[in-house]
Scaffold this active site. Structure first.
Site, mmCIF file in Angstrom:
data_model
loop_
_atom_site.group_PDB
_atom_site.id
_atom_site.type_symbol
_atom_site.label_atom_id
_atom_site.label_comp_id
_atom_site.label_asym_id
_atom_site.label_seq_id
_atom_site.Cartn_x
_atom_site.Cartn_y
_atom_site.Cartn_z
ATOM 1 N N HIS A 173 2.428 -18.235 29.233
ATOM 2 C CA HIS A 173 3.017 -18.131 30.578
ATOM 3 C C HIS A 173 2.084 -17.491 31.603
ATOM 4 O O HIS A 173 2.340 -17.574 32.802
ATOM 5 C CB HIS A 173 4.379 -17.414 30.523
ATOM 6 C CG HIS A 173 4.311 -15.925 30.444
ATOM 7 N ND1 HIS A 173 4.515 -15.220 29.292
ATOM 8 C CD2 HIS A 173 4.069 -15.005 31.403
ATOM 9 C CE1 HIS A 173 4.403 -13.927 29.553
ATOM 10 N NE2 HIS A 173 4.134 -13.775 30.824
ATOM 11 N N ASP A 206 5.349 -19.319 23.462
ATOM 12 C CA ASP A 206 4.573 -18.643 24.508
ATOM 13 C C ASP A 206 3.267 -18.091 23.935
ATOM 14 O O ASP A 206 3.127 -16.898 23.666
ATOM 15 C CB ASP A 206 5.424 -17.520 25.121
ATOM 16 C CG ASP A 206 4.780 -16.930 26.364
ATOM 17 O OD1 ASP A 206 3.808 -17.528 26.861
ATOM 18 O OD2 ASP A 206 5.264 -15.877 26.824
ATOM 19 N N GLY A 228 2.770 -7.108 33.253
ATOM 20 C CA GLY A 228 1.340 -6.801 33.170
ATOM 21 C C GLY A 228 0.876 -6.615 31.733
ATOM 22 O O GLY A 228 -0.316 -6.570 31.449
ATOM 23 N N SER A 253 1.980 -8.707 29.361
ATOM 24 C CA SER A 253 2.052 -10.038 28.769
ATOM 25 C C SER A 253 0.718 -10.496 28.207
ATOM 26 O O SER A 253 -0.326 -10.227 28.794
ATOM 27 C CB SER A 253 2.459 -11.048 29.833
ATOM 28 O OG SER A 253 3.822 -11.020 29.982
ATOM 29 N N GLY A 254 0.794 -11.218 27.114
ATOM 30 C CA GLY A 254 -0.414 -11.755 26.499
ATOM 31 C C GLY A 254 -1.083 -10.768 25.571
ATOM 32 O O GLY A 254 -1.889 -11.135 24.729
HETATM 33 N N1 ARG Z 1 6.418 -11.271 31.208
HETATM 34 C C1 ARG Z 1 5.835 -10.008 31.340
HETATM 35 C C2 ARG Z 1 4.418 -10.099 31.822
HETATM 36 O O1 ARG Z 1 4.075 -11.069 32.369
HETATM 37 C C3 ARG Z 1 5.969 -9.190 30.090
HETATM 38 C C4 ARG Z 1 7.311 -8.624 30.024
HETATM 39 C C5 ARG Z 1 7.593 -7.904 28.821
HETATM 40 N N2 ARG Z 1 8.787 -7.237 29.096
HETATM 41 C C6 ARG Z 1 9.438 -6.455 28.279
HETATM 42 N N3 ARG Z 1 10.506 -5.842 28.684
HETATM 43 N N4 ARG Z 1 9.027 -6.296 27.030
HETATM 44 O O2 ARG Z 1 3.675 -9.139 31.806
#
Ligand code: ARG
Length: 887
Positions: free
Chosen positions: A688, A743, A835, A837-838
């Protein structure tokens, strides 16, 4: 015998006295009864009556003989023991009263040094000669250094003491205090030494005075740091079996601050290690040791130490053959603080132990008198508390401590509060002469005594928490007081035997949630359990073939059963039977023989095509495959540093703690996502992150820059950071932008990175690898530290736990797919956020290696109660990764 006497008698001195009878039978000299016989004058009676008393004499002679031999034996033993001498070295220091310190005393080659050392040695000899258990056995003394105060002399004395006197000698040594050597000539004054202190030392550790090859003396250059290091650092290892010492000094009224900037010596273990010790004196005596260090420390670990005087001694005793670079350190002097503590007034404020977060110096006492406005009460919250010392019996604070309201606190403690019933409180801090720690950081606050926690619930510890957290099944107060005396809501809560409330759907899910296990009792009546208990449900990928006995989900397992890591009990016979009966593989872990079996989706396939039935045999240090393929390509998942900091405030990582963590910057946006390094050219991230949005082409590889070996976002050009472009982005073809299913993305670097202390790959779990419910794993990233908050500068870490897939499906209905795994705490509090993510989920597995359990994917808000973070499961993608990257 008689014949012998006869011989003497015949040719003797002629002095034959009365009582000698002579019988003239010389021809019969060979042992005849009638030769010459000595008889006492009064023997006539004996001769007459000898017959019947003979046995008495015999017994008497025998007894005397036995007694004598016993005595002789005892004496021999005694004298032998007395002759056994042991070499005894005492290390110590003393103060020479009537001398002034000269700069030349810092140089042990100067004549001034030699002259004073001679006097000290003479005085010591004089002192010992007056002590009976020491004087006769004294051999020699060596003065190793002098420092200010009048003049402090550091020395060691050697004795050859009979073994049986050692204890007495040690005692005598501990008792001596002062000596005055009378003047030898009338014109001379007497030589006075006070505070004569010495401690028994290990002779092997005493620096050989002849060998100065690794002995260094340094004087601080004012407040400018002076650098020093182990020989050859960092290009070559220090010599094995090295004995090195560094004498550090400052000016008379200063103290020293010492920081190890880089530290890597052989790892600490019982079989022998290389040890660096810092002493708060110039004698290497254990009672004044400030710290003992071994192993490797990341540069971000706090290794700053303060002295109580103007000297420090550092020793390196290497007892291994292992090759390590050693250390690099700096030190400088600063004015000695006249006092610490003081008066603190106002509604609130902060204070800390001296030099926090550096290690406080030994021998300090500070008292803070805190006073808040009259109408209020005061409490003190300790945000960080590290007063750990070796050899302190648990439950007692015999060495360093903080004292409040008559109660002593020591060791390492999570955040805690101490409050007062008035507007005043006194906090006292004490550090003794040895071993120091980083100390504490505290704040004081005023509160209204009638309503100490306005609008919230007050824990018995004095902490205030949100009202809704009371009786919700989660312990929010460290002492559980928010979950005591609760009335559970029967429609959605189960009451544990100990009266804790837990969500109803946790009953009989094979996970022990009540402390007393009552939520998993009587579960065999599946579907008919109390309060709507359910049968154990298959739990995602972790679910194995189900054996009939698994309905026995009793909490403490009965005798002769096996207890799975997830709390389930199995008949012993099912342990190591080649089947994953627990469902988390724990019954098949640590089995001696791993059998080759027919391949299923729960077995591990070796390179030669054979399968072994062992959960996660990869890189666990045992060769389970006959071709050894499970232990190949195992240069992953390890850090370079063996020591990690304790979590202080926030959750800052140490440098090099997560060497596979990567920061991805998008052109003009700065850091946006995380990634993990799996080989010199490949990284794993979340799909994503690479979806075009609002006119920005995130899917374009040239838009991205990867930073490896990064710790602090503001120091992207620091040494050790490697910057790379991306050559290719491979998003998973099934990635669903709406559901976030699949993802995952693979990123190829435009140029391979070089592995280093802060750049290393993480291990990839095999397709059958399981991460059982409840397992603690780590999430890392530079994402926001609060929902809608700011991104972090320093890489953050958080420990979270794997959540049961069914529970997760309940909490996030219709959203969880088998490609997802929930990890976090249902109580909230620790989670990934925007932030992150990944970035990777790092799971410590067998042999201490980190395996990537997941990729940060999504969540509802951040760290919210009952909303754990959702991650992409890694094992599902093992084959795809191999196919795409060859890794
Ligand atoms: N989608 C988020 C990102 O782009 C990560 C979110 C993770 N959230 C969580 N509550 N564990 O950084």
């Amino acid at each position: 015998m008689k014949s012998e006497r006869a011989l003497r008698g015949a040719g003797g001195s002629g002095g034959l006295g009365a009582g000698l009878k002579y019988t003239s039978r010389p021809e019969n000299m060979n042992g005849c009864e009638e030769g010459v016989e000595f008889l006492p004058a009064n023997n006539s009676r004996k001769v007459e009556k000898g017959g019947p008393r003979r046995w008495v004499v015999l017994v008497a002679v025998l007894t005397v003989f036995l007694a004598l031999s016993l005595l002789a034996g005892l004496l021999a033993w005694h004298f032998q023991d007395r002759n056994v001498r042991v070499q005894k070295i005492f290390n110590g220091y003393l103060s020479v009263r009537n001398e002034n310190f000269l700069d030349a005393y810092e140089n042990s080659n100067s004549t001034e040094f030699a002259n004073l050392a001679k006097k000290v040695k003479e005085a010591l000899k004089f002192l010992y000669s007056g002590i009976p258990v020491l004087g006769p056995y004294y051999k020699t003394s060596t003065v190793t250094a002098f420092s200010e105060g009048s003049v402090i002399a550091y020395y060691w004395s050697e004795f050859d003491i009979p073994k049986h006197l050692v204890k007495e000698a040690e005692q005598a040594m501990a008792e001596k205090r002062m000596v005055t050597v009378p003047p030898r000539a009338r014109s001379m004054s007497s030589f006075v030494m006070t505070s004569v202190v010495a401690f028994p030392s290990d002779p092997r550790k005493v620096q050989n005075t002849q060998d100065n090859s690794c002995s260094f003396a340094l004087h601080a250059q004012g407040s400018e740091p002076t650098r020093f290091s182990t020989p050859g650092f960092p290009d070559s290892p220090y010599p094995s079996h090295a004995r090195c010492q560094w004498t550090l000094r400052g000016d008379a009224d200063s103290v020293l601050s010492l920081t190890f900037r880089s530290f890597d010596v052989a790892t600490c273990d019982e079989r022998g290690s290389d040890l660096v010790t810092v002493y708060d004196t110039l004698s290497p005596v254990e009672p004044h040791a400030v710290v003992q260090l071994c192993g490797t420390y990341p540069p971000s670990y706090n290794l700053t130490f303060l002295s109580s005087q103007n000297v420090l001694l550092i020793t390196l005793v290497a007892s291994t053959e292992r090759r390590h670079p050693g250390f690099e350190a700096v030190f400088f002097q600063l004015p000695r603080r006249s006092s610490c503590g003081g008066y603190l007034r106002g509604a609130q404020g902060t204070f800390s132990s001296p030099y926090y977060p550096g290690h406080y110096p030994p021998n300090v006492n500070c008292t803070w008198h805190i006073e808040v406005p009259n109408s209020k009460n005061v409490k003190v919250r300790f945000k960080a508390f590290f007063l750990q010392e070796p050899n302190v019996p648990v439950g007692s604070c015999t060495k360093d401590y903080v004292e409040i309201n008559g109660e002593k606190y020591c060791g390492e403690r999570p955040q805690f509060v101490a409050s007062s019933r008035s507007n005043k409180i006194t906090v006292h801090f004490h550090s003794d002469q040895s071993y120091t720690d980083t100390g504490f950081l505290a704040e004081f606050l005023s509160f209204d005594a009638r309503d100490p926690c306005p609008g919230s619930f007050m824990c018995n510890t004095g902490r205030c928490i949100r009202k809704e957290l009371r009786c919700d099944g989660w312990a929010d107060c460290t002492d559980y007081s928010d979950e005591l005396d609760c009335e559970c809501n029967a429609t959605y809560q189960f009451t544990c035997r100990d009266k804790f409330c837990k969500p109803l759907f946790w009953v009989c899910d094979s996970v022990r949630d009540c402390e007393d296990g009552s939520d998993e009792e009587g579960c065999s009546e599946c579907g008919r359990g109390r309060g709507g208990g359910r049968c154990p449900a298959p739990r995602g990928l972790a679910a194995g073939p189900r054996a009939p006995a698994e309905s026995s989900c009793s909490p403490g397992c009965p005798p002769n059963t096996f207890k799975c890591d997830n709390g389930k009990c199995l008949p012993q016979s099912q342990q190591c039977d080649g089947k994953d009966n627990c469902g988390d593989g724990s019954d098949e872990a640590k089995c001696q023989d791993v059998k080759a079996v027919t391949c299923t989706k729960h077995t591990y396939r070796c390179l030669n095509g054979l399968c072994v039935d062992k959960s996660s045999p990869q890189c666990d240090g045992n060769e389970d495959c006959t071709d050894g393929s499970d232990e190949k390509d195992c240069d992953c998942g390890r850090r370079s540093f063996t020591r990690q900091s304790r979590v202080v405030g926030g959750e800052n990582s140490d440098q090099g703690e997560w060497p596979w963590q990567v920061s991805l910057h998008a052109q003009g946006h700065g850091h946006l996502c995380g990634a993990s390094l799996i080989s010199p050219s490949w990284m794993v991230s979340a799909a994503h992150c690479f979806v075009d949005d609002r006119g920005f082409r995130y899917s374009e590889h040239s838009m991205w820059t990867a930073f490896l070996g990064l710790h602090d976002q503001s120091k992207r050009s620091a040494p050790g950071v490697q910057e790379r472009g991306l050559q290719r982005i491979i998003k998973h073809p099934f990635f669903n932008d709406f559901t976030f299913d699949y993802d995952i993305a693979l990123l190829q670097l435009d140029r391979p990175v070089e592995y280093s202390a802060t750049i290393r790959p993480i291990c990839l779990p095999a397709a059958d690898h399981t991460f059982p419910t409840g397992k603690a794993i780590w999430v890392t990233g530079w994402g926001q530290t609060q929902e809608a908050g700011q991104a972090a500068m320093i890489l953050q870490k958080g420990e979270i736990r794997v959540i049961n897939q069914t529970t997760c499906e309940h909490l996030l209905p219709q959203q969880i797919t088998p490609r997802m795994i929930c990890v976090g705490y249902l109580s909230g509090g620790v989670d990934a956020c925007q932030g992150d993510s990944g970035g990777p989920l790092s799971s410590p597995e067998a042999d201490g290696r980190m395996f990537q359990a997941g990729v940060v994917s999504w969540g509802e808000g951040c760290a919210q109660r009952n909303k754990p973070g959702v991650y992409t499961r890694l094992p599902v993608f093992r084959d795809w990764i191999k196919q795409q990257t060859g890794v």
